[in-house]
Design a protein around this motif. Structure first.
Motif, PDB file in Angstrom:
ATOM      1  N   GLU A  51      54.197  62.170  22.103  1.00  0.00           N
ATOM      2  CA  GLU A  51      54.633  61.072  21.234  1.00  0.00           C
ATOM      3  C   GLU A  51      55.604  60.150  21.973  1.00  0.00           C
ATOM      4  OE1 GLU A  51      54.364  63.260  16.880  1.00  0.00           O
ATOM      5  OE2 GLU A  51      56.125  63.607  18.151  1.00  0.00           O
ATOM      6  N   PHE A  52      56.465  60.739  22.762  1.00  0.00           N
ATOM      7  CA  PHE A  52      57.391  59.963  23.582  1.00  0.00           C
ATOM      8  C   PHE A  52      56.610  59.064  24.544  1.00  0.00           C
ATOM      9  CE2 PHE A  52      59.915  59.695  27.570  1.00  0.00           C
ATOM     10  CZ  PHE A  52      60.996  58.987  27.101  1.00  0.00           C
ATOM     11  N   ASP A  53      55.646  59.647  25.236  1.00  0.00           N
ATOM     12  CA  ASP A  53      54.826  58.877  26.174  1.00  0.00           C
ATOM     13  C   ASP A  53      54.076  57.757  25.460  1.00  0.00           C
ATOM     14  OD1 ASP A  53      55.636  60.460  28.320  1.00  0.00           O
ATOM     15  OD2 ASP A  53      53.868  61.760  28.206  1.00  0.00           O
ATOM     16  N   ALA A  54      53.518  58.046  24.289  1.00  0.00           N
ATOM     17  CA  ALA A  54      52.763  57.039  23.531  1.00  0.00           C
ATOM     18  C   ALA A  54      53.674  55.897  23.093  1.00  0.00           C
ATOM     19  CB  ALA A  54      52.088  57.683  22.327  1.00  0.00           C
ATOM     20  N   ALA A  55      54.888  56.207  22.692  1.00  0.00           N
ATOM     21  CA  ALA A  55      55.832  55.167  22.278  1.00  0.00           C
ATOM     22  C   ALA A  55      56.203  54.279  23.460  1.00  0.00           C
ATOM     23  CB  ALA A  55      57.081  55.797  21.662  1.00  0.00           C
ATOM     24  N   LEU A  56      56.392  54.868  24.624  1.00  0.00           N
ATOM     25  CA  LEU A  56      56.696  54.067  25.804  1.00  0.00           C
ATOM     26  C   LEU A  56      55.530  53.154  26.158  1.00  0.00           C
ATOM     27  CD1 LEU A  56      58.594  56.491  28.225  1.00  0.00           C
ATOM     28  CD2 LEU A  56      59.536  54.848  26.595  1.00  0.00           C
ATOM     29  N   VAL A  57      54.317  53.667  26.064  1.00  0.00           N
ATOM     30  CA  VAL A  57      53.131  52.841  26.326  1.00  0.00           C
ATOM     31  C   VAL A  57      53.078  51.681  25.340  1.00  0.00           C
ATOM     32  CG1 VAL A  57      50.605  52.810  26.234  1.00  0.00           C
ATOM     33  CG2 VAL A  57      51.779  54.655  27.436  1.00  0.00           C
ATOM     34  N   ALA A  58      53.338  51.969  24.067  1.00  0.00           N
ATOM     35  CA  ALA A  58      53.311  50.922  23.035  1.00  0.00           C
ATOM     36  C   ALA A  58      54.378  49.857  23.309  1.00  0.00           C
ATOM     37  CB  ALA A  58      53.517  51.539  21.656  1.00  0.00           C
ATOM     38  N   MET A  59      55.491  50.262  23.888  1.00  0.00           N
ATOM     39  CA  MET A  59      56.550  49.318  24.226  1.00  0.00           C
ATOM     40  C   MET A  59      56.262  48.580  25.533  1.00  0.00           C
ATOM     41  SD  MET A  59      59.057  49.130  22.071  1.00  0.00           S
ATOM     42  CE  MET A  59      60.188  48.265  23.140  1.00  0.00           C
ATOM     43  N   GLY A  60      55.345  49.117  26.317  1.00  0.00           N
ATOM     44  CA  GLY A  60      55.099  48.548  27.640  1.00  0.00           C
ATOM     45  C   GLY A  60      56.183  48.937  28.630  1.00  0.00           C
ATOM     46  N   TRP A  61      56.801  50.093  28.396  1.00  0.00           N
ATOM     47  CA  TRP A  61      57.908  50.571  29.218  1.00  0.00           C
ATOM     48  C   TRP A  61      57.494  51.752  30.073  1.00  0.00           C
ATOM     49  CZ3 TRP A  61      63.109  51.045  26.124  1.00  0.00           C
ATOM     50  CH2 TRP A  61      63.539  49.757  25.755  1.00  0.00           C
ATOM     51  N   LYS A  62      58.241  51.924  31.175  1.00  0.00           N
ATOM     52  CA  LYS A  62      58.179  53.137  31.975  1.00  0.00           C
ATOM     53  C   LYS A  62      59.364  54.008  31.555  1.00  0.00           C
ATOM     54  CE  LYS A  62      57.651  50.280  35.638  1.00  0.00           C
ATOM     55  NZ  LYS A  62      57.925  49.887  36.987  1.00  0.00           N
ATOM     56  N   VAL A  63      59.349  55.249  31.971  1.00  0.00           N
ATOM     57  CA  VAL A  63      60.467  56.150  31.668  1.00  0.00           C
ATOM     58  C   VAL A  63      61.767  55.567  32.206  1.00  0.00           C
ATOM     59  CG1 VAL A  63      61.429  58.445  32.104  1.00  0.00           C
ATOM     60  CG2 VAL A  63      59.016  58.209  31.531  1.00  0.00           C
ATOM     61  N   SER A  64      61.706  54.961  33.377  1.00  0.00           N
ATOM     62  CA  SER A  64      62.923  54.385  33.964  1.00  0.00           C
ATOM     63  C   SER A  64      63.480  53.253  33.096  1.00  0.00           C
ATOM     64  CB  SER A  64      62.649  53.888  35.382  1.00  0.00           C
ATOM     65  OG  SER A  64      61.626  52.905  35.377  1.00  0.00           O
ATOM     66  N   ASP A  65      62.607  52.483  32.445  1.00  0.00           N
ATOM     67  CA  ASP A  65      63.071  51.428  31.535  1.00  0.00           C
ATOM     68  C   ASP A  65      63.824  52.031  30.352  1.00  0.00           C
ATOM     69  OD1 ASP A  65      61.768  49.400  33.056  1.00  0.00           O
ATOM     70  OD2 ASP A  65      59.891  49.839  32.015  1.00  0.00           O
ATOM     71  N   PHE A  66      63.273  53.112  29.804  1.00  0.00           N
ATOM     72  CA  PHE A  66      63.917  53.782  28.680  1.00  0.00           C
ATOM     73  C   PHE A  66      65.280  54.332  29.091  1.00  0.00           C
ATOM     74  CE2 PHE A  66      64.806  57.578  26.126  1.00  0.00           C
ATOM     75  CZ  PHE A  66      64.785  57.020  24.859  1.00  0.00           C
ATOM     76  N   CYS A  67      65.344  54.956  30.246  1.00  0.00           N
ATOM     77  CA  CYS A  67      66.614  55.518  30.722  1.00  0.00           C
ATOM     78  C   CYS A  67      67.642  54.412  30.931  1.00  0.00           C
ATOM     79  CB  CYS A  67      66.400  56.298  32.010  1.00  0.00           C
ATOM     80  SG  CYS A  67      65.484  57.827  31.760  1.00  0.00           S
ATOM     81  N   ARG A  68      67.230  53.316  31.512  1.00  0.00           N
ATOM     82  CA  ARG A  68      68.140  52.199  31.743  1.00  0.00           C
ATOM     83  C   ARG A  68      68.654  51.638  30.424  1.00  0.00           C
ATOM     84  NH1 ARG A  68      64.742  49.141  34.155  1.00  0.00           N
ATOM     85  NH2 ARG A  68      64.761  50.401  36.018  1.00  0.00           N
ATOM     86  N   ALA A  69      67.763  51.498  29.439  1.00  0.00           N
ATOM     87  CA  ALA A  69      68.141  50.913  28.150  1.00  0.00           C
ATOM     88  C   ALA A  69      69.052  51.826  27.336  1.00  0.00           C
ATOM     89  CB  ALA A  69      66.888  50.583  27.341  1.00  0.00           C
ATOM     90  N   THR A  70      68.940  53.131  27.542  1.00  0.00           N
ATOM     91  CA  THR A  70      69.703  54.070  26.727  1.00  0.00           C
ATOM     92  C   THR A  70      70.867  54.721  27.462  1.00  0.00           C
ATOM     93  OG1 THR A  70      68.173  55.855  27.310  1.00  0.00           O
ATOM     94  CG2 THR A  70      67.721  54.638  25.267  1.00  0.00           C
ATOM     95  N   LYS A 105      64.064  58.115  16.596  1.00  0.00           N
ATOM     96  CA  LYS A 105      64.576  57.029  15.749  1.00  0.00           C
ATOM     97  C   LYS A 105      64.784  55.757  16.562  1.00  0.00           C
ATOM     98  CE  LYS A 105      66.565  60.224  12.516  1.00  0.00           C
ATOM     99  NZ  LYS A 105      67.621  61.114  12.243  1.00  0.00           N
ATOM    100  N   HIS A 106      65.313  55.894  17.740  1.00  0.00           N
ATOM    101  CA  HIS A 106      65.559  54.740  18.604  1.00  0.00           C
ATOM    102  C   HIS A 106      64.243  54.045  18.965  1.00  0.00           C
ATOM    103  CE1 HIS A 106      68.013  52.424  21.413  1.00  0.00           C
ATOM    104  NE2 HIS A 106      67.063  52.572  22.308  1.00  0.00           N
ATOM    105  N   LEU A 107      63.245  54.828  19.369  1.00  0.00           N
ATOM    106  CA  LEU A 107      61.960  54.242  19.726  1.00  0.00           C
ATOM    107  C   LEU A 107      61.279  53.613  18.515  1.00  0.00           C
ATOM    108  CD1 LEU A 107      60.670  56.876  22.282  1.00  0.00           C
ATOM    109  CD2 LEU A 107      61.216  54.483  22.754  1.00  0.00           C
ATOM    110  N   ALA A 108      61.407  54.230  17.354  1.00  0.00           N
ATOM    111  CA  ALA A 108      60.817  53.656  16.136  1.00  0.00           C
ATOM    112  C   ALA A 108      61.449  52.298  15.833  1.00  0.00           C
ATOM    113  CB  ALA A 108      60.989  54.605  14.961  1.00  0.00           C
ATOM    114  N   LEU A 109      62.748  52.190  15.992  1.00  0.00           N
ATOM    115  CA  LEU A 109      63.421  50.906  15.770  1.00  0.00           C
ATOM    116  C   LEU A 109      62.978  49.861  16.790  1.00  0.00           C
ATOM    117  CD1 LEU A 109      67.029  52.134  14.944  1.00  0.00           C
ATOM    118  CD2 LEU A 109      65.459  50.977  13.382  1.00  0.00           C
ATOM    119  N   LEU A 110      62.869  50.258  18.041  1.00  0.00           N
ATOM    120  CA  LEU A 110      62.419  49.323  19.065  1.00  0.00           C
ATOM    121  C   LEU A 110      60.997  48.836  18.792  1.00  0.00           C
ATOM    122  CD1 LEU A 110      63.773  51.029  22.298  1.00  0.00           C
ATOM    123  CD2 LEU A 110      64.570  48.892  21.288  1.00  0.00           C
ATOM    124  N   LEU A 111      60.139  49.744  18.367  1.00  0.00           N
ATOM    125  CA  LEU A 111      58.760  49.357  18.050  1.00  0.00           C
ATOM    126  C   LEU A 111      58.720  48.419  16.851  1.00  0.00           C
ATOM    127  CD1 LEU A 111      56.999  52.748  18.737  1.00  0.00           C
ATOM    128  CD2 LEU A 111      56.634  50.605  19.987  1.00  0.00           C
TER     129      LEU A 111
END
Length: 68
Positions: A5-24, A47-53
């Motif tokens: 689910e984490f991976d799918a949310a990142l794909v939906a955001m168009g983010w890489k794991v490094s983008d998520f780490c940088r943002a959080t 919750k954070h990813l749901a808000l971003l989406l």
């Protein structure tokens, strides 16, 4: 939240794991621990990813010009 689910949310955001780490502010190895070491993903991540989406959806609906 599962790692899938984490991976799918990142794909939906168009983010890489490094983008998520940088943002959080997470260390870049933290998601790797979730994936490889069986460390539980904290509740706030879902919750954070749901808000971003939702922000992405709202932006596409109300701000971004329609695609022609």
């Amino acid at each position: 939240m599962t790692i899938e689910e984490f991976d799918a949310a990142l794909v939906a955001m168009g983010w890489k794991v490094s983008d998520f780490c940088r943002a959080t502010g997470l260390h870049r190895n933290t998601p790797s621990r979730w994936r490889n070491d069986g460390v539980a993903i904290p509740e706030w991540v879902d919750k954070h990813l749901a808000l971003l989406l939702e922000v992405k959806r709202l932006h596409a609906t109300y701000v971004q010009p329609p695609k022609e």
